[in-house]
Design an enzyme around this catalytic site. Sequence first.
Site, mmCIF file in Angstrom:
data_model
loop_
_atom_site.group_PDB
_atom_site.id
_atom_site.type_symbol
_atom_site.label_atom_id
_atom_site.label_comp_id
_atom_site.label_asym_id
_atom_site.label_seq_id
_atom_site.Cartn_x
_atom_site.Cartn_y
_atom_site.Cartn_z
ATOM 1 N N GLY A 42 0.834 -1.213 0.000
ATOM 2 C CA GLY A 42 0.000 0.000 0.000
ATOM 3 C C GLY A 42 0.859 1.250 0.000
ATOM 4 O O GLY A 42 0.482 2.290 0.552
ATOM 5 N N GLN A 99 -2.264 6.913 1.260
ATOM 6 C CA GLN A 99 -2.061 8.118 2.082
ATOM 7 C C GLN A 99 -0.904 7.951 3.068
ATOM 8 O O GLN A 99 0.009 8.769 3.109
ATOM 9 C CB GLN A 99 -3.351 8.451 2.859
ATOM 10 C CG GLN A 99 -3.246 9.762 3.639
ATOM 11 C CD GLN A 99 -4.268 9.892 4.770
ATOM 12 O OE1 GLN A 99 -4.928 8.912 5.147
ATOM 13 N NE2 GLN A 99 -4.383 11.078 5.309
ATOM 14 N N TYR A 105 -15.705 -2.674 7.694
ATOM 15 C CA TYR A 105 -14.345 -2.228 7.995
ATOM 16 C C TYR A 105 -13.966 -2.662 9.424
ATOM 17 O O TYR A 105 -12.900 -3.229 9.656
ATOM 18 C CB TYR A 105 -14.302 -0.700 7.877
ATOM 19 C CG TYR A 105 -12.940 -0.073 8.087
ATOM 20 C CD1 TYR A 105 -11.887 -0.344 7.232
ATOM 21 C CD2 TYR A 105 -12.730 0.821 9.130
ATOM 22 C CE1 TYR A 105 -10.654 0.259 7.407
ATOM 23 C CE2 TYR A 105 -11.501 1.436 9.313
ATOM 24 C CZ TYR A 105 -10.457 1.153 8.442
ATOM 25 O OH TYR A 105 -9.237 1.757 8.623
ATOM 26 N N LYS A 124 -11.120 -5.153 10.848
ATOM 27 C CA LYS A 124 -10.057 -4.637 11.724
ATOM 28 C C LYS A 124 -9.943 -5.469 13.006
ATOM 29 O O LYS A 124 -8.840 -5.787 13.448
ATOM 30 C CB LYS A 124 -10.279 -3.150 12.030
ATOM 31 C CG LYS A 124 -9.961 -2.244 10.841
ATOM 32 C CD LYS A 124 -8.475 -2.309 10.484
ATOM 33 C CE LYS A 124 -8.143 -1.776 9.123
ATOM 34 N NZ LYS A 124 -6.743 -1.961 8.733
HETATM 35 C C1 AKB Z 1 -11.303 5.719 7.949
HETATM 36 O O1 AKB Z 1 -11.936 6.765 8.197
HETATM 37 O O2 AKB Z 1 -11.783 4.726 7.422
HETATM 38 C C2 AKB Z 1 -9.868 5.668 8.392
HETATM 39 C C3 AKB Z 1 -9.765 5.127 9.788
HETATM 40 C C4 AKB Z 1 -10.058 5.997 10.936
HETATM 41 O O3 AKB Z 1 -9.462 3.994 9.954
HETATM 42 N N1 AKB Z 1 -9.271 6.960 8.301
#
Ligand code: AKB
Length: 315
Positions: A8, A12, A142, A146
Site C-alpha cells: 500500500g 495516504q 471495515y 479490523k
Molecule cells: C477511515 O476513516 O476509514 C480511516 C480510519 C479511521 O481507519 N481513516
Amino acid sequence: MKKILVTGAVGQIGSELTMALRERYGNENVVAGGRKTRPSEKLLNSGPFEIVDCTDIDAVAAVVKKYKIDTIYHLAAILSAVAEAHPVLAWNVNINGLHNVLEVAREYDCAVFTPSSIGAFGPTTPLDNTPQVTIQRPTTMYGVTKVSGELLCDYYFKRFGVDTRGVRYPGIISNETLPGGGTTDYAVEIYYEAIRHKKYTCNLPAGAFLDMMYMPDALKAAIDLMEADPEKLIHRNAFNVTAMSFDPEIIAASIRRQIPEFVMDYEVDPVKKAIAETWPNSMDDSAAREEWGWKPDYDLEAMTADMLTVLSKKL
Ligand code: AKB
C-alpha cells in the site's frame, strides 16, 4: 540493516511512510509495493518499486524472497466508507490480504506492522476515554475486518512466533497524498478547501467527535513501535494511539484563527455519520505511552499551522 517491504506504498500513509523509512534505513533497503495507482516520481526515483497485490500470496512471497525482506509494513487496505459500499472487496483485501502477508512472514521470518483503527470499536464500546482492552463489537465491515485482523496478528505471534505489532490509528491528516474513502477524510479535505475556496461543505455533522493525528506522528508511531524493545510489549498488536479529538466545529474554528474569512456549512453523508457515531469520541492511549514511550508532537493548533503553510505553497 533492515530490509523492508511497504504494501500500500502509494496510499495516504504508505507514500509518506516509505519515504520516512528510506531516510532512516537507506533508499535501497525499502521496497515500495503498490498496485493500481501510479506512484509519484519521488517514490519511483528514490528506491525500488514493485507491483504487489496482497491478495496474491505468490506475488507477496516473490518480492519478499527477491529482496530478502525481514520487515513488512502492511498498509494495503480498504477504508471504512468504501468497505461499506464494497464489503466483499473489503473482506478480501483486509482479511485475505493480511492472512497472505502473515503466512509469508511466517515462512520467511519477517516482522509485520499492521495498522488497526478506531473503526475496530463499535456502538457498545465505551466511547469516551476508550480503554485499550474493552468491548469490540463493530457494526461496519471495515470494523469487522479490523477486529479480525487484530486477532489474526495476535494469533500469529502466539502460535507461530511471528513478530507482529500494530496500532489503532485514528483519522490521519496529511498534505502529500489524499486519503481514499475513509470516514475521517473530511479533516483532510477541509484544509485543501480552506486554501482553495475559503469555504468547506462538511459531510459529518457538528458534534461528531473523533480521534485524529497529524501524519508525522502517525509515521513516528509505526517506526517507534517496530523499534521498541519486545520485552516491554504487553499488548503488541492494536495499541490505542491518539493525538487530539475534535468535531467539525472545532477544526473549523482552528482554521478560522488563521483564515478569518473561512466558512463552513453541512451536507451530511448518512453512511459516514452512522459510521462515525459508532467510533470513540476519544481513546485512552496510556498503554502505548507506558509500553513503548508513545507521545505525539502535534496538537490541533500546531497541525493547522503546518497544514496551512504547506498547502498554501503546494496549491
Ligand atoms: C477511515 O476513516 O476509514 C480511516 C480510519 C479511521 O481507519 N481513516
